[in-house]
Write a protein that holds these residues in place. Structure first.
Motif, short mmCIF file in Angstrom:
data_model
loop_
_atom_site.label_atom_id
_atom_site.label_comp_id
_atom_site.label_asym_id
_atom_site.label_seq_id
_atom_site.Cartn_x
_atom_site.Cartn_y
_atom_site.Cartn_z
N HIS A 1 4.58 -0.85 -3.21
CA HIS A 1 3.53 0.05 -3.72
C HIS A 1 3.43 -0.08 -5.23
O HIS A 1 4.44 -0.21 -5.93
CB HIS A 1 3.86 1.49 -3.31
N ARG A 2 2.22 0.00 -5.73
CA ARG A 2 2.00 -0.26 -7.17
C ARG A 2 2.40 0.90 -8.07
O ARG A 2 2.39 0.76 -9.29
CB ARG A 2 0.54 -0.64 -7.40
N ARG A 3 2.69 2.06 -7.48
CA ARG A 3 3.16 3.20 -8.29
C ARG A 3 4.52 3.64 -7.76
O ARG A 3 5.08 3.03 -6.85
CB ARG A 3 2.17 4.36 -8.16
N ASP A 4 5.05 4.75 -8.32
CA ASP A 4 6.33 5.26 -7.80
C ASP A 4 6.11 6.56 -7.03
O ASP A 4 7.02 7.33 -6.81
CB ASP A 4 7.36 5.46 -8.92
N LEU B 1 3.74 8.02 -3.60
CA LEU B 1 2.88 7.59 -2.50
C LEU B 1 1.64 8.47 -2.40
O LEU B 1 1.68 9.66 -2.74
CB LEU B 1 3.66 7.65 -1.18
N ARG B 2 0.55 7.89 -1.92
CA ARG B 2 -0.68 8.63 -1.71
C ARG B 2 -0.69 9.29 -0.33
O ARG B 2 -1.41 10.26 -0.09
CB ARG B 2 -1.87 7.64 -1.82
N ALA B 3 0.11 8.78 0.57
CA ALA B 3 0.08 9.22 1.97
C ALA B 3 0.47 10.69 2.14
O ALA B 3 1.10 11.28 1.25
CB ALA B 3 1.03 8.35 2.78
N GLY C 1 0.82 -1.21 0.00
CA GLY C 1 0.00 0.00 0.00
C GLY C 1 0.85 1.25 0.00
O GLY C 1 2.04 1.20 0.33
N GLY C 2 0.23 2.36 -0.37
CA GLY C 2 0.97 3.61 -0.43
C GLY C 2 0.24 4.75 0.25
O GLY C 2 0.60 5.92 0.10
N GLY C 3 -0.80 4.41 1.02
CA GLY C 3 -1.57 5.44 1.73
C GLY C 3 -1.08 5.62 3.16
O GLY C 3 -0.09 5.00 3.58
N ASP C 4 -1.80 6.44 3.93
CA ASP C 4 -1.42 6.70 5.31
C ASP C 4 -1.38 5.42 6.14
O ASP C 4 -0.49 5.24 6.97
CB ASP C 4 -2.40 7.69 5.96
N SER C 5 -2.35 4.53 5.91
CA SER C 5 -2.39 3.29 6.69
C SER C 5 -1.12 2.48 6.47
O SER C 5 -0.49 2.01 7.42
CB SER C 5 -3.58 2.41 6.31
N ALA C 6 -0.72 2.33 5.21
CA ALA C 6 0.46 1.52 4.88
C ALA C 6 1.72 2.13 5.51
O ALA C 6 2.54 1.41 6.08
CB ALA C 6 0.62 1.40 3.37
N LEU C 7 1.83 3.44 5.43
CA LEU C 7 3.04 4.07 5.96
C LEU C 7 3.07 4.06 7.49
O LEU C 7 4.11 3.86 8.11
CB LEU C 7 3.20 5.49 5.40
N GLU C 8 1.87 4.22 8.06
CA GLU C 8 1.78 4.14 9.51
C GLU C 8 2.15 2.73 9.99
O GLU C 8 2.91 2.56 10.94
CB GLU C 8 0.36 4.50 9.96
N GLU C 9 1.61 1.73 9.29
CA GLU C 9 1.88 0.34 9.68
C GLU C 9 3.36 0.02 9.47
O GLU C 9 3.99 -0.61 10.31
CB GLU C 9 1.01 -0.61 8.87
P1 NAP Z 1 -6.10 4.90 1.00
O1 NAP Z 1 -5.71 6.30 1.31
O2 NAP Z 1 -7.28 4.64 0.12
O3 NAP Z 1 -4.81 4.23 0.34
C1 NAP Z 1 -4.86 2.92 -0.14
C2 NAP Z 1 -3.50 2.61 -0.77
O4 NAP Z 1 -3.53 1.26 -1.19
C3 NAP Z 1 -3.19 3.47 -2.00
O5 NAP Z 1 -1.83 3.80 -2.01
C4 NAP Z 1 -3.54 2.55 -3.16
O6 NAP Z 1 -2.71 2.72 -4.28
C5 NAP Z 1 -3.26 1.18 -2.58
N1 NAP Z 1 -4.13 0.16 -3.14
C6 NAP Z 1 -5.48 0.16 -3.22
N2 NAP Z 1 -5.94 -0.97 -3.78
C7 NAP Z 1 -4.81 -1.71 -4.05
C8 NAP Z 1 -4.61 -2.99 -4.63
N3 NAP Z 1 -5.63 -3.75 -5.02
N4 NAP Z 1 -3.33 -3.44 -4.76
C9 NAP Z 1 -2.29 -2.68 -4.35
N5 NAP Z 1 -2.41 -1.47 -3.80
C10 NAP Z 1 -3.67 -0.99 -3.65
O7 NAP Z 1 -6.37 4.03 2.32
P2 NAP Z 1 -5.71 4.17 3.78
O8 NAP Z 1 -4.26 4.31 3.68
O9 NAP Z 1 -6.29 3.04 4.57
O10 NAP Z 1 -6.31 5.52 4.35
C11 NAP Z 1 -7.73 5.69 4.44
C12 NAP Z 1 -8.04 7.05 5.07
O11 NAP Z 1 -7.63 7.03 6.45
C13 NAP Z 1 -7.28 8.17 4.41
O12 NAP Z 1 -8.09 9.30 4.38
C14 NAP Z 1 -6.10 8.39 5.31
O13 NAP Z 1 -5.58 9.69 5.25
C15 NAP Z 1 -6.70 8.07 6.68
N6 NAP Z 1 -5.66 7.60 7.60
C16 NAP Z 1 -5.04 8.52 8.36
C17 NAP Z 1 -4.04 8.14 9.23
C18 NAP Z 1 -3.36 9.16 10.07
O14 NAP Z 1 -3.51 10.33 9.79
N7 NAP Z 1 -2.62 8.77 11.09
C19 NAP Z 1 -3.67 6.80 9.32
C20 NAP Z 1 -4.32 5.88 8.52
C21 NAP Z 1 -5.31 6.30 7.66
P3 NAP Z 1 -2.83 4.04 -5.18
O15 NAP Z 1 -2.18 5.12 -4.38
O16 NAP Z 1 -2.08 3.66 -6.41
O17 NAP Z 1 -4.29 4.25 -5.41
#
Ligand code: NAP
Length: 319
Positions: free
Chosen positions: A173-176, A178-180, A150-158
């Motif tokens: 991560h599937r791109r180069d 990050l979404r986080a 993953g490349g979002g906040d959850s992945a980086l936090e984990e």
């Molecule tokens: P997210 O922001 O939707 O990110 C999901 C990530 O997984 C993206 O990088 C996405 O890639 C990748 N992904 C999705 N489907 C995939 C697949 N089938 N195969 C491989 N990679 C895949 O989800 P999240 O990280 O759980 O965050 C959810 C929300 O909670 C966000 O608003 C986030 O800011 C918030 N959050 C905040 C915190 C914090 O502030 N401490 C912590 C955790 C979460 P692409 O980028 O290519 O789409």
């Protein structure tokens, strides 16, 4: 007609059931026909739920919550809600087995579903190297090489959290890019134990009894390679389970059920929400349980107000 029907049997649902049962409201819990207990049924050791100093297995914790709810008089229905009508004073719920439940109030505790990779043997490796919860399972990977997808906040936090235990964490991560958020990126990428693997998609999980390696496909060139690791944490987002209610109830932009401030009150009177279905941030068993308590108390107050109003109207009519 029932006072309260609770949909869902995770920590939020059972806690709401315990509270409403102890309040004498005789709750009905519609607990699913297949998987009672929610996401914790997929977890092994739960070490962060207060009250269990040496940990407890996820399914055992859920069984104890259910037992506690039933002890106080909650009735459990092993069925799935397939249709709801929540907008009127009388809430009507239909189930897969063809039954209809009518209630004065409803607590929605349907949770959220972790997104999966969609791989053939994902289920087999779940709990055997493959995990969706770093807080729950990170401890088991002390000094091991692991990966986070993953490349979002959850992945980086984990990934950052897991460096407390693992010797190395590949961030796949599937791109180069990050979404986080920038701060999460900076923190993770500055960590010596985290090595990003860009433009990579996990296409296969390998191992006999436990995970030993993953097959990666380069999303740009299509090339395949094998990456040895003993643990893989999937953090590619969560989807709140709201399909049944989405056309009747207000949702927030992130898809969770919208509630009034810190309460559990949804946009519909008499309909309350609890647990992951309204929580995009914390998503822990203990926060879900706390949220179930809030929903139960809100439902209790709502029903008491209805009764008070009915009593006042009856007195006025007599006068
Ligand atoms: P997210 O922001 O939707 O990110 C999901 C990530 O997984 C993206 O990088 C996405 O890639 C990748 N992904 C999705 N489907 C995939 C697949 N089938 N195969 C491989 N990679 C895949 O989800 P999240 O990280 O759980 O965050 C959810 C929300 O909670 C966000 O608003 C986030 O800011 C918030 N959050 C905040 C915190 C914090 O502030 N401490 C912590 C955790 C979460 P692409 O980028 O290519 O789409």
């Amino acid at each position: 007609m029932h006072d309260v029907v609770i949909i869902g049997s995770g920590p939020a649902g059972w806690t709401a059931a315990i509270y409403t049962a102890r309040a004498g409201l005789k709750p009905i819990v519609i607990a699913s026909s297949v998987e009672t207990g929610g996401e914790l049924m997929k977890t092994t050791e739960v070490e962060n739920f207060p009250g269990f100093p040496t940990g407890i297995q996820g399914p055992e914790l859920m069984a104890q919550m259910q037992e506690q709810a039933e002890h106080f008089g909650a009735e459990v229905i092993y069925d799935d809600v397939t249709d709801v009508s929540l907008t009127g004073d009388l809430k009507v719920l239909k189930t897969g087995l063809g039954d209809t439940y009518e209630a004065r109030s409803v607590i929605i505790a349907t949770g959220s579903a972790y997104r999966t990779l969609g791989l053939e043997n994902e289920q087999r490796f779940s709990g055997h190297g493959l995990s969706w919860c770093a807080t729950c399972d990170g401890f088991f990977f002390k000094d091991r090489i692991i990966g986070v997808v993953g490349g979002g906040d959850s992945a980086l936090e984990e990934a950052t959290f897991l460096t407390r235990f693992a010797s190395k964490v590949y961030l796949i991560h599937r791109r180069d890019e990050l979404r986080a958020s920038k701060i999460m990126q900076q923190r993770a990428l500055a960590n010596d134990k985290i090595e990003p693997v860009w433009n990579a998609q996990v296409v296969q999980l390998n191992g006999d009894n436990a995970l030993e390696s993953v097959e990666l496909e380069d999303t740009v060139t299509g090339e395949h390679r094998t990456l040895a690791l003993e643990g893989l944490f999937v953090a590619i987002g969560n989807d709140p389970r709201t399909e049944l209610f989405a056309d009747q109830i207000d949702l927030d932009a992130d898809g969770t059920i919208s509630v009034d401030g810190r309460s559990s009150r949804t946009s519909l009177p008499g309909v309350f929400a609890a647990g992951d279905v309204l929580d995009p941030t914390y998503r822990q068993a203990i926060t879900a349980a706390g949220s179930g308590c809030v929903a139960a108390l809100d439902a209790e107050h709502y029903l008491a107000d209805l009764d008070d109003r009915a009593a006042t109207e009856a007195v006025s009519a007599d006068a």
